[in-house]
Design an enzyme around this catalytic site. Structure first.
Site, PDB file in Angstrom:
ATOM      1  N   ARG A  60      18.505  40.770 -16.226  1.00 29.62           N
ATOM      2  CA  ARG A  60      17.575  41.590 -17.302  1.00 29.62           C
ATOM      3  C   ARG A  60      16.135  40.454 -16.880  1.00 29.62           C
ATOM      4  O   ARG A  60      15.640  40.942 -16.865  1.00 29.62           O
ATOM      5  CB  ARG A  60      17.839  41.489 -18.760  1.00 29.62           C
ATOM      6  N   CYS A  89      19.396  34.701  -3.009  1.00 28.81           N
ATOM      7  CA  CYS A  89      18.030  33.634  -2.371  1.00 28.81           C
ATOM      8  C   CYS A  89      16.771  34.868  -2.458  1.00 28.81           C
ATOM      9  O   CYS A  89      16.561  35.254  -2.004  1.00 28.81           O
ATOM     10  CB  CYS A  89      19.033  34.242  -0.920  1.00 28.81           C
ATOM     11  N   GLU A  90      17.111  34.129  -4.248  1.00 27.75           N
ATOM     12  CA  GLU A  90      15.409  34.605  -4.139  1.00 27.75           C
ATOM     13  C   GLU A  90      15.070  33.875  -5.721  1.00 27.75           C
ATOM     14  O   GLU A  90      15.573  34.191  -6.276  1.00 27.75           O
ATOM     15  CB  GLU A  90      15.882  36.474  -4.745  1.00 27.75           C
ATOM     16  N   TYR A  99      23.720  45.694 -20.573  1.00 27.61           N
ATOM     17  CA  TYR A  99      22.954  45.649 -18.974  1.00 27.61           C
ATOM     18  C   TYR A  99      22.888  44.718 -18.551  1.00 27.61           C
ATOM     19  O   TYR A  99      22.366  44.459 -17.599  1.00 27.61           O
ATOM     20  CB  TYR A  99      21.513  46.334 -20.068  1.00 27.61           C
TER      21      TYR A  99
HETATM   22  N1  LLP Z   1      20.189  56.860 -26.121  1.00 22.29           N
HETATM   23  C1  LLP Z   1      19.045  57.317 -24.241  1.00 22.29           C
HETATM   24  C2  LLP Z   1      19.317  58.978 -23.997  1.00 22.29           C
HETATM   25  C3  LLP Z   1      19.177  55.805 -24.095  1.00 22.29           C
HETATM   26  O1  LLP Z   1      18.563  56.602 -22.489  1.00 22.29           O
HETATM   27  C4  LLP Z   1      19.399  54.574 -24.206  1.00 22.29           C
HETATM   28  C5  LLP Z   1      18.833  53.320 -23.203  1.00 22.29           C
HETATM   29  C6  LLP Z   1      20.155  54.658 -25.397  1.00 22.29           C
HETATM   30  C7  LLP Z   1      20.808  55.398 -25.781  1.00 22.29           C
HETATM   31  C8  LLP Z   1      20.974  52.845 -26.025  1.00 22.29           C
HETATM   32  O2  LLP Z   1      20.067  52.280 -26.168  1.00 22.29           O
HETATM   33  P1  LLP Z   1      20.032  51.077 -26.888  1.00 22.29           P
HETATM   34  O3  LLP Z   1      21.135  51.453 -27.904  1.00 22.29           O
HETATM   35  O4  LLP Z   1      21.554  50.321 -25.872  1.00 22.29           O
HETATM   36  O5  LLP Z   1      18.739  50.478 -26.734  1.00 22.29           O
HETATM   37  N2  LLP Z   1      18.319  48.023 -19.081  1.00 22.29           N
HETATM   38  C9  LLP Z   1      17.081  48.166 -20.327  1.00 22.29           C
HETATM   39  C10 LLP Z   1      17.242  48.682 -21.380  1.00 22.29           C
HETATM   40  C11 LLP Z   1      17.264  49.946 -20.824  1.00 22.29           C
HETATM   41  C12 LLP Z   1      17.984  51.206 -22.072  1.00 22.29           C
HETATM   42  C13 LLP Z   1      17.779  52.950 -21.273  1.00 22.29           C
HETATM   43  N3  LLP Z   1      18.252  53.936 -22.329  1.00 22.29           N
HETATM   44  C14 LLP Z   1      17.467  46.671 -20.529  1.00 22.29           C
HETATM   45  O6  LLP Z   1      18.698  46.384 -20.511  1.00 22.29           O
HETATM   46  O7  LLP Z   1      16.831  46.649 -22.098  1.00 22.29           O
END
Ligand code: LLP
Length: 450
Positions: A348, A379-380, A408
């Site tokens: 992240r 290595c970055e 994540y």
């Molecule tokens: N529902 C759908 C359709 C989604 O696409 C997502 C997240 C969630 C629920 C859950 O969202 P949350 O409550 O966890 O925010 N990798 C990124 C976040 C990507 C979120 C993708 N979709 C990060 O690390 O911030």
């Protein structure tokens, strides 16, 4: 120069509820000292505070049940993409939550934990036939259709299986909110959903309603992630309900609405305190009840899909400090503190510029603090764990704890530089156990068939 806050046990702090300092000054999770965890399981290790995660899940479930009791009730789907394992799926099911899956792997993990298919939804903008087939075979709660071609794909598979597929339509409402551009999902120029503005969503609804192999049960919207205010959700709810009212006008009754996830958390104490689940639930229920009062339609059953807000604050990453280097920069001296993980266990900071904080975890250290950057071993040069944090004098071998890594982190982990991905240790009432074991070099070599 920001210093990490000490654990307080409060739900709006950055440490999970059961993190505290022991008498000797080290951090402990649910009574288990971090040196014991490092000694038994090595580092880096993700440490999951089970009671904290379950309490957060329960808080969402109770808040939604209470707010929607006067309407048609509510469901909470835990978004498995944030972090999923069999233990986590079981805990969520026991707390009354369902599971939102977005791939065959997530779906199979939830099923293998004993969660019934009827409590699992399937998402994805490019679902494979195998994923749709599995969802139908296990009696999945719903398949969220994300494009026009997917309508015929799901119908074809349902027809062949002699069944009717329960589907939702994912709407692009134009409402978007959230942190980084990459995690905003409801604007027009991105890959998810069917646009309400262009009429693609309405076209999908009409086609699905006319298809005997499909049963249109719901509309879905997800506006983004790491959202720290409730107003965007209310706006999206109104937009979704307007589409539902349009469908009703066409004689198409849609009984369910899913308003997605995206509820934000505090990563450092510079972040605003997000509204509590009760407040989000109240705002959503108010938007729904106002809309049904205006339209005279029957209230829909409403679901949400929180991931981050349930698991992020419940987990920390424990690293061992290695090389320490003092560097002169244009903005003054900076100490680079290297740890034994990095962008392979938390992408992240590199991907979104996300901010974290860190505390020396194995002892209370006296002495003058220095401006530090915690970096990984990859290595970055973008391999940063914590951009900027004040740390006391520390030495190779010290343990460093980075809070709020539950969402994540492991789930977007990689094997970059062939680092084995760390394991996850869950702790509860003075006992710890591995729920996801650490990868080994042997695991990696086993894939390499020469
Ligand atoms: N529902 C759908 C359709 C989604 O696409 C997502 C997240 C969630 C629920 C859950 O969202 P949350 O409550 O966890 O925010 N990798 C990124 C976040 C990507 C979120 C993708 N979709 C990060 O690390 O911030």
């Amino acid at each position: 120069m920001a210093r990490a806050p000490e654990p307080t046990g409060r739900p709006d702090g950055v440490w999970s509820a059961n993190v505290a300092r022991t008498e000797s000054g080290e951090l402990a999770v649910a009574g288990v000292p971090v040196t014991q965890i490092a000694g038994e399981f090595g580092t880096p290790t993700y440490i999951l505070d089970e009671a904290d995660m379950r309490a957060r899940a329960r808080a969402w479930k109770n808040a939604m049940d209470a707010a929607f009791a006067p309407l048609a009730g509510a469901d909470v789907y835990y978004a498995g993409k944030a972090f999923l394992s069999k233990a986590v799926a079981r805990w969520m099911a026991k707390e009354g939550l369902n599971i939102d899956s977005a791939s065959e792997g997530e779906l199979r993990t939830a099923l293998s934990a004993g969660v019934p298919g009827s409590r699992i939804g399937l998402h994805g903008n490019n679902k494979s036939d195998a994923e749709i087939t599995l969802a139908l075979e296990c009696g999945s709660a719903h398949i969220v259709v994300d494009s026009l071609p997917e309508i015929e794909q799901v119908a074809r598979i349902a027809r062949a299986a002699g069944t009717r597929a329960p589907v939702y339509v994912r709407l692009t409402t134009g409402v978007h909110a959230g942190g980084h551009d990459f995690i905003q999902t409801a604007h027009e120029d991105q890959k998810f959903g069917l646009s309400v503005t262009t009429g693609a969503a309405q076209e999908a609804i009409s086609r699905i309603a006319a298809n005997p192999a499909l049963s249109l049960i719901g509309l879905h919207s997800h506006i983004g992630s790491q959202i720290l205010a409730a107003d965007g959700f209310a706006q999206a709810a109104r937009a979704v309900l307007d589409v539902r009212a349009w469908a009703a006008g066409q004689g198409i009754e849609i009984t369910e609405v899913d308003l997605g996830g995206g509820y934000g958390v505090r990563y450092t104490d510079a972040d605003a305190v997000p509204p509590a689940p009760e407040e989000f639930a109240r705002v959503l229920a108010a938007a729904v009840s106002e809309h049904v009062a205006q339209t005279g339609l029957r209230p829909p059953r409403v679901s949400i899909e929180p991931g981050r807000s349930i698991v992020a604050p419940a987990m920390m990453t424990l690293y061992t400090v290695g090389t320490i280097k003092d560097v002169a920069t244009d903005s003054g001296p900076r100490r680079y503190v290297s740890v034994d993980g990095g962008m392979s266990d938390n992408l992240r900071p590199a991907l979104y510029g996300a901010q974290y904080t860190a505390l020396v975890a194995n002892r209370l250290v006296e002495g003058e603090e220095a401006r530090c950057r915690v970096v990984g071993k990859h290595c970055e040069s973008g391999d940063i764990v914590v951009h900027d944090v004040a740390l006391p004098p520390l030495a190779a071998g010290d343990l460093l704890a980075v809070p709020v890594t539950g969402a994540y982190g492991r789930s977007m982990g990689s094997n970059y530089n062939m680092l084995p991905r760390p394991g996850v240790v869950s702790v509860r009432d003075g006992h710890c156990r591995v729920i996801l074991r650490r990868e080994t070099i042997e695991d990696q070599l086993a894939l390499d068939v020469g």
